[in-house]
Design an enzyme around this catalytic site. Structure first.
Site, PDB file in Angstrom:
ATOM      1  N   GLY A   7      -0.413   6.403 -10.380  1.00 35.28           N
ATOM      2  CA  GLY A   7      -0.346   5.237  -9.481  1.00 35.28           C
ATOM      3  C   GLY A   7       0.357   4.066 -10.139  1.00 35.28           C
TER       4      GLY A   7
ATOM      5  N   GLU B 264      -3.931 -12.357   9.154  1.00 35.08           N
ATOM      6  CA  GLU B 264      -2.590 -12.806   8.731  1.00 35.08           C
ATOM      7  C   GLU B 264      -1.513 -12.267   9.668  1.00 35.08           C
ATOM      8  OE1 GLU B 264      -3.588 -13.451   3.992  1.00 35.08           O
ATOM      9  OE2 GLU B 264      -2.415 -11.715   4.548  1.00 35.08           O
TER      10      GLU B 264
HETATM   11  C1  LIG Z   1      -1.637  -5.172   4.087  1.00 28.08           C
HETATM   12  C2  LIG Z   1      -2.381  -5.547   2.842  1.00 28.08           C
HETATM   13  C3  LIG Z   1      -2.552  -6.878   2.518  1.00 28.08           C
HETATM   14  C4  LIG Z   1      -3.232  -7.255   1.352  1.00 28.08           C
HETATM   15  N1  LIG Z   1      -3.364  -8.576   1.049  1.00 28.08           N
HETATM   16  C5  LIG Z   1      -3.934  -8.946  -0.103  1.00 28.08           C
HETATM   17  C6  LIG Z   1      -3.996 -10.309  -0.488  1.00 28.08           C
HETATM   18  O1  LIG Z   1      -3.535 -11.190   0.243  1.00 28.08           O
HETATM   19  N2  LIG Z   1      -4.561 -10.620  -1.692  1.00 28.08           N
HETATM   20  C7  LIG Z   1      -5.058  -9.655  -2.530  1.00 28.08           C
HETATM   21  O2  LIG Z   1      -5.523  -9.977  -3.626  1.00 28.08           O
HETATM   22  N3  LIG Z   1      -5.043  -8.357  -2.173  1.00 28.08           N
HETATM   23  C8  LIG Z   1      -4.492  -7.970  -0.993  1.00 28.08           C
HETATM   24  N4  LIG Z   1      -4.454  -6.648  -0.650  1.00 28.08           N
HETATM   25  C9  LIG Z   1      -5.146  -5.653  -1.502  1.00 28.08           C
HETATM   26  C10 LIG Z   1      -4.324  -5.303  -2.724  1.00 28.08           C
HETATM   27  O3  LIG Z   1      -2.993  -5.046  -2.361  1.00 28.08           O
HETATM   28  C11 LIG Z   1      -4.972  -4.093  -3.386  1.00 28.08           C
HETATM   29  O4  LIG Z   1      -6.271  -4.441  -3.760  1.00 28.08           O
HETATM   30  C12 LIG Z   1      -4.175  -3.644  -4.595  1.00 28.08           C
HETATM   31  O5  LIG Z   1      -2.892  -3.209  -4.207  1.00 28.08           O
HETATM   32  C13 LIG Z   1      -4.902  -2.527  -5.337  1.00 28.08           C
HETATM   33  O6  LIG Z   1      -4.114  -2.113  -6.402  1.00 28.08           O
HETATM   34  P1  LIG Z   1      -4.164  -0.598  -6.903  1.00 28.08           P
HETATM   35  O7  LIG Z   1      -3.225  -0.534  -8.060  1.00 28.08           O
HETATM   36  O8  LIG Z   1      -5.566  -0.176  -7.070  1.00 28.08           O
HETATM   37  O9  LIG Z   1      -3.592   0.251  -5.672  1.00 28.08           O
HETATM   38  P2  LIG Z   1      -2.160   0.188  -4.990  1.00 28.08           P
HETATM   39  O10 LIG Z   1      -1.487  -1.096  -5.250  1.00 28.08           O
HETATM   40  O11 LIG Z   1      -2.384   0.596  -3.580  1.00 28.08           O
HETATM   41  O12 LIG Z   1      -1.322   1.320  -5.752  1.00 28.08           O
HETATM   42  C14 LIG Z   1      -1.671   2.674  -5.680  1.00 28.08           C
HETATM   43  C15 LIG Z   1      -0.441   3.493  -6.069  1.00 28.08           C
HETATM   44  O13 LIG Z   1      -0.830   4.824  -6.242  1.00 28.08           O
HETATM   45  C16 LIG Z   1       0.157   5.671  -5.697  1.00 28.08           C
HETATM   46  N5  LIG Z   1      -0.482   6.941  -5.360  1.00 28.08           N
HETATM   47  C17 LIG Z   1      -1.549   7.144  -4.563  1.00 28.08           C
HETATM   48  N6  LIG Z   1      -1.868   8.436  -4.523  1.00 28.08           N
HETATM   49  C18 LIG Z   1      -0.981   9.071  -5.318  1.00 28.08           C
HETATM   50  C19 LIG Z   1      -0.804  10.442  -5.677  1.00 28.08           C
HETATM   51  N7  LIG Z   1      -1.606  11.403  -5.225  1.00 28.08           N
HETATM   52  N8  LIG Z   1       0.214  10.754  -6.511  1.00 28.08           N
HETATM   53  C20 LIG Z   1       1.043   9.806  -6.977  1.00 28.08           C
HETATM   54  N9  LIG Z   1       0.912   8.502  -6.674  1.00 28.08           N
HETATM   55  C21 LIG Z   1      -0.094   8.142  -5.861  1.00 28.08           C
HETATM   56  C22 LIG Z   1       0.664   4.908  -4.499  1.00 28.08           C
HETATM   57  O14 LIG Z   1       1.965   5.337  -4.105  1.00 28.08           O
HETATM   58  C23 LIG Z   1       0.636   3.467  -5.003  1.00 28.08           C
HETATM   59  O15 LIG Z   1       1.867   3.094  -5.572  1.00 28.08           O
HETATM   60  C24 LIG Z   1      -3.773  -6.253   0.514  1.00 28.08           C
HETATM   61  C25 LIG Z   1      -3.613  -4.901   0.841  1.00 28.08           C
HETATM   62  C26 LIG Z   1      -2.919  -4.550   1.983  1.00 28.08           C
HETATM   63  C27 LIG Z   1      -2.737  -3.090   2.331  1.00 28.08           C
END
Ligand SMILES: Cc1cc2nc3c(=O)[nH]c(=O)nc-3n(C[C@H](O)[C@H](O)[C@H](O)COP(=O)(O)OP(=O)(O)OC[C@H]3O[C@@H](n4cnc5c(N)ncnc54)[C@H](O)[C@@H]3O)c2cc1C
Length: 443
Positions: free
Chosen positions: A31, A195
């Site tokens: 990820g 939003e």
């Molecule tokens: C529309 C929207 C608006 C948001 N607004 C806000 C905000 O205003 N403020 C805030 O703080 N947070 C916000 N968030 C939440 C925030 O974006 C998430 O909490 C954050 O992105 C989490 O980070 P992460 O690294 O855990 O997951 P992510 O950023 O989702 O990254 C996960 C990654 O894993 C990869 N992945 C998944 N499964 C696999 C697999 N099987 N094999 C290979 N790769 C894989 C995906 O492609 C992705 O790149 C928002 C989320 C969304 C969807």
């Protein structure tokens, strides 16, 4: 023959993945979101080979996805290629592949790359940072008519749906169909729904207002539905009330305590009433990716892995889950599933592994430092909650804009977004009003 082919492929695959030297430990991160990238960066001085795997070639700044969906920004302005980490960090290799399996017994994962197929990759340390995906609460059939907002593709689909609806409204002679095309239903009144609804209101009332002779887009109906009893349930009630009033001012109809029963081609059935709508958008819920379940550890109701205070998977040495994919408790409360905790957790685990590689041991468990929670409600208005501090209005909106510009992944994104925002702020226009050619209006 096929076995030979498979072997050749697997040799090729080893060559590609094999920036790894056997004498060095390998850290595999699944990820390239906020958490995965933070973990990789924190390992920059570690004596290990870091393999960062993502099924997409880009990292998305999800907090601004709604602006791509409502034509303010274009996809490239809120995303950055994950591969550029290789240029910046010598011990990182980036692999474009979807992870489809994890085997803790053999300490391998299975990853499928386009054109190469599935291959097994060994690890010494594994960091799962796979985030969340939309959750239709057992009604996956709704997804066909009500797209969620999680990827750049989703944002472009939504933008095409919204702009396409006005094109169809302008051509039909049928009054009821015109009203259906100009009715937008958003299911889920959390930050994304709020939003999106507020930005949509500005699009129809200002940007598109004089663009059609036959229809008046400002007469559109925008409905924000939620089964819960208030908007922004993760914020304090006082802020939630202020946001409800703000949305009413923007012409958004908020319906709380209403459960969606059906979503189909014609619209939604909610609380027993049919609402005809050509554009239904799903901002209601999220569930973890399937990867945490593959670890064989306990998960919560949303499929997030329950981890120990060091973000480790219990009984699986060297295996960690961070970001949205992890269920982390602090002082009896869950750490929220937003960007800051994901970054802090990724960084913490990267540092922990780096220390272990040096023969040390991290003694302090992960501790989330709350920098506050924000949501923007259209032009000039945002809300902020941090501990006892609760603010809303224009100054908070300025803070929101400043923080988001600074948090964007690359300097060129910051400059481009700043320019688009200034243009849009002073002219009311939006530069990215394109319907992708693969989308016919109305589908
Ligand atoms: C529309 C929207 C608006 C948001 N607004 C806000 C905000 O205003 N403020 C805030 O703080 N947070 C916000 N968030 C939440 C925030 O974006 C998430 O909490 C954050 O992105 C989490 O980070 P992460 O690294 O855990 O997951 P992510 O950023 O989702 O990254 C996960 C990654 O894993 C990869 N992945 C998944 N499964 C696999 C697999 N099987 N094999 C290979 N790769 C894989 C995906 O492609 C992705 O790149 C928002 C989320 C969304 C969807």
């Amino acid at each position: 023959m096929s076995a030979m082919l498979a072997e050749t492929r697997s040799d090729e695959a080893t060559a590609v993945v094999g920036a790894h030297r056997p004498e060095r430990k390998r850290v595999v991160i699944i990820g390239g979101g906020f958490a995965g990238i933070a973990a990789a960066r924190a390992l920059r001085h570690a004596d290990a080979d870091v393999l960062l795997i993502d099924r997409r070639n880009h990292h998305i700044f999800q907090p601004l996805l709604y602006q791509v969906a409502t034509a303010i920004l274009s996809p490239a302005e809120i995303a950055a290629p994950i591969r550029q980490l290789e240029a910046k960090q010598r011990n990182v290799s980036v692999l474009l592949a979807e992870v489809t399996g994890v085997d803790l017994a053999s300490r391998t994962i299975e990853a499928a790359s386009p054109g190469v197929g599935a291959r097994k990759i060994g690890f010494d340390y594994l960091v799962v940072a796979t985030g969340m995906r939309p959750n239709y609460f057992g009604h996956d059939e709704f997804a066909r008519y009500a797209p969620g907002l999680k990827s750049l593709g989703d944002a472009e689909t939504i933008r095409g749906k919204i702009l396409g609806a006005f094109e169809l409204a302008a051509t039909t002679e049928d009054e009821a169909e015109r009203a259906r095309q100009m009715t937008f239903v958003l299911v889920g009144a959390g930050p994304s729904g709020v939003e999106l609804a507020a930005s949509l209101s500005h699009l129809v009332k200002v940007t598109l207002r004089h663009n059609f002779h036959r229809i008046d887009p400002s007469k559109s109906t925008i409905i924000l539905l939620d089964a819960g009893n208030r908007v922004l349930p993760t914020f304090a009630e006082a802020l939630s009330r202020r946001v409800t009033r703000r949305l009413a001012k923007l012409g958004v109809k908020v319906l709380t305590g209403v459960k969606v029963e059906t979503v189909d081609e014609q619209g939604v059935v909610a609380g027993g009433n049919r609402i005809p709508s050509a554009t239904v958008l799903w901002t209601a819920g999220v569930a973890a990716s399937p990867i945490p379940k593959m670890l064989g550890t306990k998960t919560d109701r949303a499929g997030r892995a329950l981890v120990d205070p060091f973000l480790k998977v219990v009984d699986a040495p060297g295996v960690f889950v961070v970001g949205d994919a992890a269920s982390v408790m602090q002082n009896g409360h869950p750490v929220p599933g937003v960007a800051q905790p994901a970054i802090q957790e990724g960084r913490y685990v990267g540092r922990l592994i780096a220390k272990e590689l040096k023969g040390g041991k991290v003694k302090r468990p992960f501790s989330y430092f709350d920098k506050g929670n924000m949501a923007v409600v259209g032009k000039n208005y945002a809300v902020l909650e941090r501990g006892w501090l609760r603010t809303s209005g224009f100054l908070t909106w300025l803070v929101w804009a400043f923080v988001h510009i600074l948090s964007l992944p690359q300097l060129q994104n910051r400059l481009r977004v700043q320019r688009q925002w200034l243009w849009s702020y002073f002219t009311g226009q939006r530069s990215s009003r394109l319907i992708p050619e693969t989308r016919e209006p109305g589908r």
